[in-house]
Every structure is written in structure tokens, then in C-alpha cells.
Design a protein around this motif. Structure first.
Motif, PDB file in Angstrom:
ATOM      1  N   ALA A  72     -10.939 -19.149   6.206  1.00  0.00           N
ATOM      2  CA  ALA A  72      -9.882 -19.946   6.846  1.00  0.00           C
ATOM      3  C   ALA A  72      -8.685 -19.998   5.919  1.00  0.00           C
ATOM      4  O   ALA A  72      -8.802 -19.729   4.723  1.00  0.00           O
ATOM      5  N   ARG A  73      -7.543 -20.298   6.513  1.00  0.00           N
ATOM      6  CA  ARG A  73      -6.368 -20.631   5.700  1.00  0.00           C
ATOM      7  C   ARG A  73      -6.255 -22.148   5.826  1.00  0.00           C
ATOM      8  O   ARG A  73      -6.178 -22.672   6.930  1.00  0.00           O
ATOM      9  N   CYS A  74      -6.307 -22.869   4.693  1.00  0.00           N
ATOM     10  CA  CYS A  74      -6.490 -24.317   4.758  1.00  0.00           C
ATOM     11  C   CYS A  74      -5.324 -25.083   4.126  1.00  0.00           C
ATOM     12  O   CYS A  74      -5.192 -25.134   2.897  1.00  0.00           O
ATOM     13  N   GLY A 126     -10.170 -10.320  -3.065  1.00  0.00           N
ATOM     14  CA  GLY A 126     -10.590  -9.848  -1.748  1.00  0.00           C
ATOM     15  C   GLY A 126      -9.426  -9.926  -0.786  1.00  0.00           C
ATOM     16  O   GLY A 126      -9.121 -10.990  -0.249  1.00  0.00           O
ATOM     17  N   THR A 127      -8.735  -8.833  -0.593  1.00  0.00           N
ATOM     18  CA  THR A 127      -7.613  -8.765   0.358  1.00  0.00           C
ATOM     19  C   THR A 127      -7.289  -7.300   0.609  1.00  0.00           C
ATOM     20  O   THR A 127      -7.345  -6.490  -0.322  1.00  0.00           O
ATOM     21  N   ILE A 128      -6.921  -6.989   1.851  1.00  0.00           N
ATOM     22  CA  ILE A 128      -6.561  -5.589   2.128  1.00  0.00           C
ATOM     23  C   ILE A 128      -5.224  -5.230   1.489  1.00  0.00           C
ATOM     24  O   ILE A 128      -4.898  -4.063   1.346  1.00  0.00           O
ATOM     25  N   ASP A 129      -4.426  -6.239   1.099  1.00  0.00           N
ATOM     26  CA  ASP A 129      -3.043  -5.978   0.660  1.00  0.00           C
ATOM     27  C   ASP A 129      -2.929  -5.324  -0.719  1.00  0.00           C
ATOM     28  O   ASP A 129      -1.886  -4.770  -1.050  1.00  0.00           O
ATOM     29  N   ASN A 130      -3.947  -5.438  -1.530  1.00  0.00           N
ATOM     30  CA  ASN A 130      -3.970  -4.888  -2.908  1.00  0.00           C
ATOM     31  C   ASN A 130      -2.842  -5.446  -3.790  1.00  0.00           C
ATOM     32  O   ASN A 130      -2.377  -4.773  -4.705  1.00  0.00           O
ATOM     33  N   VAL A 170       2.305  -0.847   9.231  1.00  0.00           N
ATOM     34  CA  VAL A 170       1.022  -1.227   8.618  1.00  0.00           C
ATOM     35  C   VAL A 170       1.144  -2.606   7.988  1.00  0.00           C
ATOM     36  O   VAL A 170       2.236  -3.102   7.739  1.00  0.00           O
ATOM     37  N   MET A 171      -0.008  -3.216   7.702  1.00  0.00           N
ATOM     38  CA  MET A 171      -0.015  -4.554   7.099  1.00  0.00           C
ATOM     39  C   MET A 171       0.315  -4.484   5.604  1.00  0.00           C
ATOM     40  O   MET A 171       0.663  -3.427   5.084  1.00  0.00           O
ATOM     41  N   GLY A 172       0.174  -5.605   4.937  1.00  0.00           N
ATOM     42  CA  GLY A 172       0.437  -5.645   3.493  1.00  0.00           C
ATOM     43  C   GLY A 172       1.225  -6.871   3.078  1.00  0.00           C
ATOM     44  O   GLY A 172       1.553  -7.037   1.918  1.00  0.00           O
ATOM     45  N   ARG A 173       1.590  -7.672   4.069  1.00  0.00           N
ATOM     46  CA  ARG A 173       2.404  -8.877   3.838  1.00  0.00           C
ATOM     47  C   ARG A 173       3.689  -8.546   3.074  1.00  0.00           C
ATOM     48  O   ARG A 173       4.497  -7.801   3.607  1.00  0.00           O
ATOM     49  N   HIS A 174       3.833  -8.993   1.812  1.00  0.00           N
ATOM     50  CA  HIS A 174       5.083  -8.711   1.098  1.00  0.00           C
ATOM     51  C   HIS A 174       4.979  -7.481   0.203  1.00  0.00           C
ATOM     52  O   HIS A 174       5.863  -7.231  -0.601  1.00  0.00           O
ATOM     53  N   ALA A 223       6.049  -0.689   6.051  1.00  0.00           N
ATOM     54  CA  ALA A 223       5.300  -1.878   5.603  1.00  0.00           C
ATOM     55  C   ALA A 223       5.831  -3.087   6.365  1.00  0.00           C
ATOM     56  O   ALA A 223       7.049  -3.266   6.488  1.00  0.00           O
ATOM     57  N   GLU A 224       4.924  -3.909   6.877  1.00  0.00           N
ATOM     58  CA  GLU A 224       5.339  -5.038   7.739  1.00  0.00           C
ATOM     59  C   GLU A 224       6.312  -5.995   7.049  1.00  0.00           C
ATOM     60  O   GLU A 224       7.096  -6.668   7.709  1.00  0.00           O
ATOM     61  N   GLY A 225       6.263  -6.033   5.704  1.00  0.00           N
ATOM     62  CA  GLY A 225       7.100  -7.016   5.001  1.00  0.00           C
ATOM     63  C   GLY A 225       8.429  -6.476   4.519  1.00  0.00           C
ATOM     64  O   GLY A 225       9.077  -7.099   3.666  1.00  0.00           O
ATOM     65  N   GLY A 252      -1.776  -3.322  13.084  1.00  0.00           N
ATOM     66  CA  GLY A 252      -2.326  -4.685  13.143  1.00  0.00           C
ATOM     67  C   GLY A 252      -3.731  -4.829  12.610  1.00  0.00           C
ATOM     68  O   GLY A 252      -4.116  -4.204  11.616  1.00  0.00           O
ATOM     69  N   TYR A 253      -4.516  -5.651  13.308  1.00  0.00           N
ATOM     70  CA  TYR A 253      -5.802  -6.106  12.767  1.00  0.00           C
ATOM     71  C   TYR A 253      -6.895  -5.040  12.714  1.00  0.00           C
ATOM     72  O   TYR A 253      -7.925  -5.286  12.095  1.00  0.00           O
ATOM     73  N   ILE A 254      -6.673  -3.887  13.333  1.00  0.00           N
ATOM     74  CA  ILE A 254      -7.719  -2.850  13.186  1.00  0.00           C
ATOM     75  C   ILE A 254      -7.849  -2.447  11.719  1.00  0.00           C
ATOM     76  O   ILE A 254      -8.872  -1.925  11.293  1.00  0.00           O
ATOM     77  N   GLN A 255      -6.792  -2.731  10.947  1.00  0.00           N
ATOM     78  CA  GLN A 255      -6.858  -2.399   9.511  1.00  0.00           C
ATOM     79  C   GLN A 255      -7.766  -3.346   8.740  1.00  0.00           C
ATOM     80  O   GLN A 255      -8.160  -3.076   7.626  1.00  0.00           O
ATOM     81  N   ARG A 256      -8.047  -4.523   9.296  1.00  0.00           N
ATOM     82  CA  ARG A 256      -8.796  -5.523   8.542  1.00  0.00           C
ATOM     83  C   ARG A 256     -10.293  -5.502   8.815  1.00  0.00           C
ATOM     84  O   ARG A 256     -11.069  -5.993   7.999  1.00  0.00           O
ATOM     85  N   GLY A 257     -10.649  -4.941   9.977  1.00  0.00           N
ATOM     86  CA  GLY A 257     -12.069  -4.987  10.336  1.00  0.00           C
ATOM     87  C   GLY A 257     -12.800  -3.707   9.983  1.00  0.00           C
ATOM     88  O   GLY A 257     -12.234  -2.788   9.390  1.00  0.00           O
TER      89      GLY A 257
HETATM   90  O1  F6P Z   1      -3.385 -10.804   3.660  1.00  0.00           O
HETATM   91  C1  F6P Z   1      -4.016  -9.984   4.586  1.00  0.00           C
HETATM   92  C2  F6P Z   1      -3.203  -9.877   5.842  1.00  0.00           C
HETATM   93  O2  F6P Z   1      -3.912  -9.064   6.760  1.00  0.00           O
HETATM   94  C3  F6P Z   1      -1.781  -9.379   5.668  1.00  0.00           C
HETATM   95  O3  F6P Z   1      -1.707  -7.991   5.525  1.00  0.00           O
HETATM   96  C4  F6P Z   1      -1.143  -9.905   6.921  1.00  0.00           C
HETATM   97  O4  F6P Z   1       0.246 -10.052   6.770  1.00  0.00           O
HETATM   98  C5  F6P Z   1      -1.810 -11.242   7.087  1.00  0.00           C
HETATM   99  O5  F6P Z   1      -3.051 -11.155   6.433  1.00  0.00           O
HETATM  100  C6  F6P Z   1      -2.039 -11.704   8.490  1.00  0.00           C
HETATM  101  O6  F6P Z   1      -2.501 -13.011   8.432  1.00  0.00           O
HETATM  102  P1  F6P Z   1      -3.299 -13.798   9.550  1.00  0.00           P
HETATM  103  O7  F6P Z   1      -4.717 -13.331   9.498  1.00  0.00           O
HETATM  104  O8  F6P Z   1      -3.188 -15.232   9.154  1.00  0.00           O
HETATM  105  O9  F6P Z   1      -2.650 -13.467  10.846  1.00  0.00           O
END
Ligand code: F6P
Length: 323
Positions: A72-74, A126-130, A170-174, A223-225, A252-257
Motif C-alpha cells: 500500500a501507499r500509506c 524493491g521497485t521497477i524504477d531502479n 514506459v514507467m519509471g516515475r521521475h 519515460a513517463e516522467g 502501463g501496469y503490464i510492466q509491473r506484473g
Molecule cells: O514506482 C513504481 C511505479 O510503477 C512507477 O513506475 C509509476 O509511476 C508508479 O509506480 C505508479 O504508481 P501507482 O501504483 O500508485 O499507480
């Protein structure tokens, strides 16, 4: 009484988190400790949502994506009151240490909590963003880039058949680590990352030159950011200069699963093992990472306040190789 270790996963899930949980549990039990799993990250710590973990609890999970503990994000944990509640739960459950697995937000929370409340915490990246300083790779990154790469390869078929320009977000946040890696491995014509200024005219020029040279497809990884905007915004700006038709794909989220790659399972297993060793040696307030094959321990604050550099030479290389 046996010493007790708690484990939680926090923030975005990342493939390999389960392999890390398994490694921590099995190492801890081997060394004679008890292990408790805290559900849904810091939220579960505040709400005393805790289960005992044994050998069987972590059977058959090394190959599974996501996290069996939930995450969770808390927001509450960012408050003094939330941390106070979490400290009470730690005391109630007689936890000698909590191993937290997550990204920069998780490390930030760990730093505040351990400093303000004197609790023993150890971090695992633990994060896909490295994007954490103190480790060459974070758990989940390798799987994410391989999933993204599979999508890019498929899109290349359509891009070549229709001779179309594609912008793939692709994802990666910032951070631009995913974009760079996928760009190099996918033979992209250009990559766009937040770490370097984005020059729309230069991208337009690259595409036009490629078309003149007879290239059938142009794939730009975004990169999304990026500071110039998302893939759609950038694509529209580029079209104004080139006039070329384009398509946008947001991965999107296919990169996370998905099932973690061998590299992620190996990294997670090693770091999980060494996190327990760190506990044994009373080394707290650090994230366990791996740099050039060596296990390193980085204070929480450095993991997110020092910017991990992207490899500049790769950025240049991608343009040369796609020439
Ligand atoms: O930090 C991992 C990540 O997948 C980022 O790449 C992305 O910007 C963010 O989480 C998405 O967050 P949420 O799961 O809160 O939508």
C-alpha cells in the motif's frame, strides 16, 4: 525467547518481492529466529495486521509476481501519530527488527521512523524504477524491462509493416532507467528521459532523416516522467514539425506484473539472505544492495537523496546504433 523479525512490502509491487520474502523467512528460520509478515506495508504495521510466517507460508512463491503480503501507499505513516501507532504495534509483537522492501518512499518512511522512534529497520530495494542509490539494480527492474521489451518487439512488427512512427511510453516515475534499457535492447530510434533535456526539433530531425534513409519504422521510447510531457504530448509536438502520422502506446501496469526473471529472483534471494545477516550483525538503518557483485549497505537517507546517475554513454550509444 527467540528473536523476531517482521517483513513488509510497501509502495508499488515489484516482481521478485516474493523471492525476497522467501529468502528472508528461510534464512531467518535457519538461524533460529521467528518471522512475522506485516500485511499491506506500513498500513498493516499501523493496524496490527500481522501473520506468522513459517517454511510453508513461503513455499511455491519464488516464481510469483506481486507480493503475498500485499502492499500500500500509506499517508498516515507520514504523520507523527501514524508512526506512534506503528511503534506500539512493534512493541506489542516484540519485533526486534522490521525488514522493509520497497522504493524511495519506503526508504524515506524508514529513515523518519527509525530516527524518531529508535526502531531497528533494514531496507531492501524493491521497485521497477531502479532509481535507488546504493544498488546497481533494484528488485523488479529486470522483469519490467523484459516485459516492456516484449511489447516493443511486437509493436515493431506493426511499425515496420505500416511504416509508422510509434511513441511508446514506459514507467519509471521521475527516472529514465527503464526507458534507456528498453531503448537499447529494443533497438529504438530514440529515447526520451527526464535526466536529459528533451529537444523536440532534434527528435523530429532524427525521424525525418531515418525516413529519408529508407528506414521502415521509427520507435521512440518515452519515460513517463519526462519534463516535455507524456508520450502523447511529445508525439503531437513532433508531428507539427514532421507531418508524419504516429501512434502512441502506453505500456502501463503490464510492466509491473508477471513472473520475475532469473536475474530478479537471484538478486532478491541474495539481498533477502544478507538482510537477515545484517540483522544478525546489528547493522540497522541501511538498505542492502549489490554494486559490482558486492553486497553494500547504504544509509536510508542516501538511497533517495543521492541521485543515481543514468549511464550517459548508453544514451548516446542508442542514437548511433539505430543509425
Ligand atoms: O514506482 C513504481 C511505479 O510503477 C512507477 O513506475 C509509476 O509511476 C508508479 O509506480 C505508479 O504508481 P501507482 O501504483 O500508485 O499507480
Amino acid at each position: 525467547m527467540k528473536k523476531r523479525i517482521g517483513i513488509l512490502t510497501s509502495g508499488g509491487d515489484a516482481p521478485g518481492m516474493n523471492a525476497a520474502i522467501r529468502a528472508i523467512v528461510r534464512t531467518a528460520l535457519y538461524k533460529g529466529y521467528e518471522v512475522l509478515g506485516i500485511k499491506h506495508g506500513y498500513k498493516g504495521l499501523i493496524n496490527n495486521d500481522i501473520v506468522k510466517l513459517d517454511h510453508h507460508s513461503v513455499a511455491n512463491i519464488i516464481q510469483r509476481g506481486g507480493t503475498i503480503l500485499g502492499t500500500a501507499r500509506c499517508d498516515e505513516f507520514e504523520t507523527e501519530r501514524g508512526m506512534h501507532r506503528a511503534k506500539k504495534v512493534i512493541d506489542k509483537n516484540k519485533l526486534d527488527c522490521v525488514i522493509v522492501i520497497g522504493g524511495d518512499g519506503t526508504m524515506r518512511g524508514a529513515k523518519e521512523f527509525s530516527e524518531k522512534f529508535g526502531v531497528n529497520l533494514i531496507g531492501l530495494p524493491g521497485t521497477i524504477d531502479n532509481d535507488l542509490y546504493g544498488t546497481d539494480f533494484t528488485i523488479g527492474f529486470d522483469t519490467a524491462i523484459n516485459s516492456a521489451l516484449e511489447a516493443v518487439d511486437r509493436i515493431r512488427d506493426t511499425a515496420s509493416s505500416l511504416e509508422r512512427v510509434f511513441f511508446i511510453e514506459v514507467m519509471g516515475r521521475h527516472a529514465g532507467f527503464i526507458s534507456l534499457a528498453v531503448g537499447l535492447a529494443g533497438g529504438a530510434e530514440d529515447v526520451i528521459i527526464p535526466e536529459t533535456p528533451t529537444d523536440i526539433e532534434e527528435i523530429a530531425q532524427t525521424i525525418q532523416n531515418n525516413i529519408k534513409k529508407g528506414k521502415k519504422s521509427n520507435i521512440i521510447i518515452v519515460a513517463e516522467g519526462d519534463e516535455a510531457g507524456n508520450a502523447l504530448t511529445i508525439a503531437r509536438k513532433v508531428k507539427k514539425l514532421t507531418g508524419e502520422d504516429y501512434r502512441v502506446a502506453v505500456l502501463g501496469y503490464i510492466q509491473r506484473g508477471g513472473a520475475p526473471t532469473a536475474n530478479d529472483r537471484i538478486l532478491a534471494s541474495k539481498l533477502g539472505y544478507y538482510a537477515v545477516e545484517s540483522f544478525e550483525n546489528n547493522r540497522f538503518g541501511v538498505m542492502v544492495g549489490e554494486i559490482e557483485g558486492k553486497i553494500v549497505y547504504t544509509p536510508f537517507e542516501e538511497t533517495y537523496s543521492i541521485k543515481k546517475p543514468v549511464e550517459d554513454h548508453i544514451y548516446k550509444m542508442i542514437k548511433i546504433l539505430s543509425g
